[in-house]
Design a protein around this motif. Structure first.
Motif, PDB file in Angstrom:
ATOM      1  N   TRP A  10      11.272 -45.517  11.208  1.00  0.00           N
ATOM      2  CA  TRP A  10      11.686 -44.635  12.044  1.00  0.00           C
ATOM      3  C   TRP A  10      11.336 -44.806  13.772  1.00  0.00           C
ATOM      4  O   TRP A  10      12.012 -44.533  14.676  1.00  0.00           O
ATOM      5  CB  TRP A  10      11.208 -43.061  11.759  1.00  0.00           C
ATOM      6  CG  TRP A  10       9.937 -43.053  11.373  1.00  0.00           C
ATOM      7  CD1 TRP A  10       9.343 -43.053  10.220  1.00  0.00           C
ATOM      8  CD2 TRP A  10       8.837 -42.733  12.167  1.00  0.00           C
ATOM      9  NE1 TRP A  10       8.336 -42.970  10.095  1.00  0.00           N
ATOM     10  CE2 TRP A  10       7.731 -42.644  11.401  1.00  0.00           C
ATOM     11  CE3 TRP A  10       8.546 -42.733  13.702  1.00  0.00           C
ATOM     12  CZ2 TRP A  10       6.195 -42.608  11.623  1.00  0.00           C
ATOM     13  CZ3 TRP A  10       7.294 -42.577  13.998  1.00  0.00           C
ATOM     14  CH2 TRP A  10       6.168 -42.454  13.213  1.00  0.00           C
ATOM     15  N   GLU A  13      14.005 -45.846  16.217  1.00  0.00           N
ATOM     16  CA  GLU A  13      14.917 -45.030  16.750  1.00  0.00           C
ATOM     17  C   GLU A  13      14.828 -44.858  18.066  1.00  0.00           C
ATOM     18  O   GLU A  13      13.513 -44.532  18.623  1.00  0.00           O
ATOM     19  CB  GLU A  13      14.600 -43.607  16.162  1.00  0.00           C
ATOM     20  CG  GLU A  13      15.127 -43.503  14.548  1.00  0.00           C
ATOM     21  CD  GLU A  13      16.690 -43.509  14.348  1.00  0.00           C
ATOM     22  OE1 GLU A  13      17.422 -43.209  15.542  1.00  0.00           O
ATOM     23  OE2 GLU A  13      17.147 -43.980  13.410  1.00  0.00           O
ATOM     24  N   VAL A  16      13.027 -41.488  19.304  1.00  0.00           N
ATOM     25  CA  VAL A  16      11.548 -41.427  19.085  1.00  0.00           C
ATOM     26  C   VAL A  16      10.523 -42.203  19.806  1.00  0.00           C
ATOM     27  O   VAL A  16       9.709 -41.627  20.589  1.00  0.00           O
ATOM     28  CB  VAL A  16      11.133 -42.029  17.396  1.00  0.00           C
ATOM     29  CG1 VAL A  16       9.792 -41.955  17.145  1.00  0.00           C
ATOM     30  CG2 VAL A  16      12.191 -41.031  16.535  1.00  0.00           C
ATOM     31  N   ARG A  57      16.173 -35.216  12.303  1.00  0.00           N
ATOM     32  CA  ARG A  57      15.493 -35.740  13.626  1.00  0.00           C
ATOM     33  C   ARG A  57      14.226 -34.725  13.430  1.00  0.00           C
ATOM     34  O   ARG A  57      12.765 -35.086  13.811  1.00  0.00           O
ATOM     35  CB  ARG A  57      16.196 -35.534  14.729  1.00  0.00           C
ATOM     36  CG  ARG A  57      17.297 -36.927  14.959  1.00  0.00           C
ATOM     37  CD  ARG A  57      17.896 -36.847  16.003  1.00  0.00           C
ATOM     38  NE  ARG A  57      18.575 -38.071  16.139  1.00  0.00           N
ATOM     39  CZ  ARG A  57      19.521 -38.272  17.228  1.00  0.00           C
ATOM     40  NH1 ARG A  57      19.616 -37.360  18.114  1.00  0.00           N
ATOM     41  NH2 ARG A  57      20.316 -39.465  17.168  1.00  0.00           N
ATOM     42  N   LEU A  60      11.991 -35.368  10.936  1.00  0.00           N
ATOM     43  CA  LEU A  60      11.018 -36.425  10.964  1.00  0.00           C
ATOM     44  C   LEU A  60       9.809 -35.850  11.960  1.00  0.00           C
ATOM     45  O   LEU A  60       8.753 -36.593  11.372  1.00  0.00           O
ATOM     46  CB  LEU A  60      12.026 -37.634  11.603  1.00  0.00           C
ATOM     47  CG  LEU A  60      11.351 -38.956  11.806  1.00  0.00           C
ATOM     48  CD1 LEU A  60      12.283 -39.869  12.078  1.00  0.00           C
ATOM     49  CD2 LEU A  60      10.352 -39.109  13.035  1.00  0.00           C
ATOM     50  N   GLU A  64       6.342 -36.570   9.959  1.00  0.00           N
ATOM     51  CA  GLU A  64       5.717 -38.054  10.289  1.00  0.00           C
ATOM     52  C   GLU A  64       4.800 -37.789  11.379  1.00  0.00           C
ATOM     53  O   GLU A  64       3.616 -38.135  11.272  1.00  0.00           O
ATOM     54  CB  GLU A  64       6.814 -38.998  10.629  1.00  0.00           C
ATOM     55  CG  GLU A  64       7.668 -39.546   9.280  1.00  0.00           C
ATOM     56  CD  GLU A  64       6.890 -40.211   8.345  1.00  0.00           C
ATOM     57  OE1 GLU A  64       7.012 -40.192   7.252  1.00  0.00           O
ATOM     58  OE2 GLU A  64       6.016 -40.963   8.720  1.00  0.00           O
TER      59      GLU A  64
END
Length: 379
Positions: A10, A13, A16, A57, A60, A64
């Motif tokens: 991720w 991304e 991010v 999203r 995440l 995370e």
């Protein structure tokens, strides 16, 4: 080191990386408080792009970045309305011990040669900006294929061009190798760099298509092109028609002097300009029977407070919805549409929106032939 050697897919991304880089850059600036970010459409647009998986999203971020890696904590806004996303207006607070992890993830050492180049370029061109480039020190503008020096040099070249009263797209094309879109959404930055001189940049006018028969006394704004053209072919009596192009006409500047109208043949343009904002028989809107269509009506009423939903167009759609017709939101990619709650129009608020909430189905206006509507417009 925490996170070393582990593949975190991720992190690739772009949204991010942009979020983490923004937080790290804030951490690097002189400050007296913790680094925080209030989530809204401007600060974290990736969570408001409803053509993407915004729920995934946010999951995440929670799983995370908040829970697993503890990059930052989150405080939710308890005053949200039922239709709002749970993360709207939430505050992210960067944990002080996350700096080294962020630098590792982003490949951004404490002495960043790219940042050093950027700051040196600002120093060389400081005399070109009224704030001596302070806005650029706070917000580094990165463009693919451009060095920091090239970006700052291009921005400094705007100053001499301001006297020519160019548009934002024209300025961008001249200073960024023919790319006209670099300066889009950056008027605030130019205002900081050039002060009042930035006001000479020509605002891009709103361009709308209209059919305006001589002597019309009512206005009907139509959301979709096919329905607009069908109505032009067999227009309701004494009615001017305006194509809204979806949300375009709902912009607050629709009534400003910068708005431009393209008239279909046979229109009385002079009469339209004198009359369209205040037609004696009233103004109306007809669009899709879904939340987005109702939101267009709500937005239009901020500029045209008397505008109402067009009953001859919406009533057949309402009858069809009540008879079980229509598509579910997910069948048309509309599951991200939000209920506007209220539009200010009694017919829309009293009948159309309640029907949408009850049946949980939508209808597009192109499925209803305006030839079957009454010849007179009325609310």
């Amino acid at each position: 080191m925490k996170g070393a050697g582990e593949q975190l897919g991720w992190l690739g991304e772009p949204w991010v990386r942009a979020l983490l880089l923004d937080l790290l850059q804030r951490l690097e600036r002189p400050r007296s408080r913790d680094v925080t970010l209030r989530i809204n459409e401007r600060t974290l647009p990736a969570l408001f792009d409803f053509s993407a998986d915004v729920d995934g999203r946010w999951q995440l971020i929670e799983q995370e970045l908040v829970q697993r890696w503890r990059v930052f904590s989150v405080t939710f806004d308890r005053r949200l309305l039922p239709h709002q996303q749970p993360y709207e207006n939430a505050q992210l607070r960067l944990r002080a011990d996350s700096e080294e992890l962020l630098r590792q993830w982003l490949g951004r050492p404490r002495i960043d040669p790219i940042e050093a180049e950027w700051l040196a370029a600002i120093d060389r061109h400081a005399d070109s900006f009224v704030d001596r480039g302070e806005a650029l020190r706070r917000q580094r503008l990165t463009l693919p294929g451009f060095t920091g020096e090239q970006v700052v040099t291009a921005l400094a070249a705007i100053g001499p061009l301001l006297e020519q009263q160019l548009s934002l797209r024209e300025l961008s094309a001249r200073i960024f190798l023919g790319n006209s879109k670099v300066l889009d959404q950056r008027m605030d930055l130019l205002g900081q760099l050039f002060g009042e001189r930035a006001e000479s940049i020509r605002r891009r006018p709103l361009l709308l298509t209209a059919w305006a028969p001589a002597g019309f006394d009512r206005l009907l704004i139509v959301e979709n092109q096919d329905s607009f053209l069908r109505l032009v072919e067999q227009a309701p009596a004494r009615t001017a028609l305006l194509f809204s192009a979806g949300f375009r006409a709902s912009a607050g500047r629709i009534t400003s002097t910068s708005t431009r109208f393209a008239f279909l043949p046979g229109s009385d343009a002079q009469y339209f300009h004198r009359q369209w904002q205040y037609p004696p028989a009233g103004s109306f809107f007809w669009g899709d029977l879904d939340y987005a269509g109702m939101d267009i009506l709500r937005a239009l009423r901020s500029a045209l407070p008397e505008i109402r939903a067009w009953r001859p167009g919406y009533q057949p759609m309402l009858d069809a919805l009540s008879a079980g017709q229509g598509h579910r939101p997910e069948q048309a990619g509309k599951e991200r549409q939000l209920d506007p709650i209220t539009t200010g129009c009694s017919y829309a608020d009293g009948q159309l929106l309640p029907a949408l909430r009850t049946h949980l189905r939508f209808l597009d206006q192109e499925g209803f032939n305006p030839d079957t509507a009454p010849r007179q417009v009325g609310g």
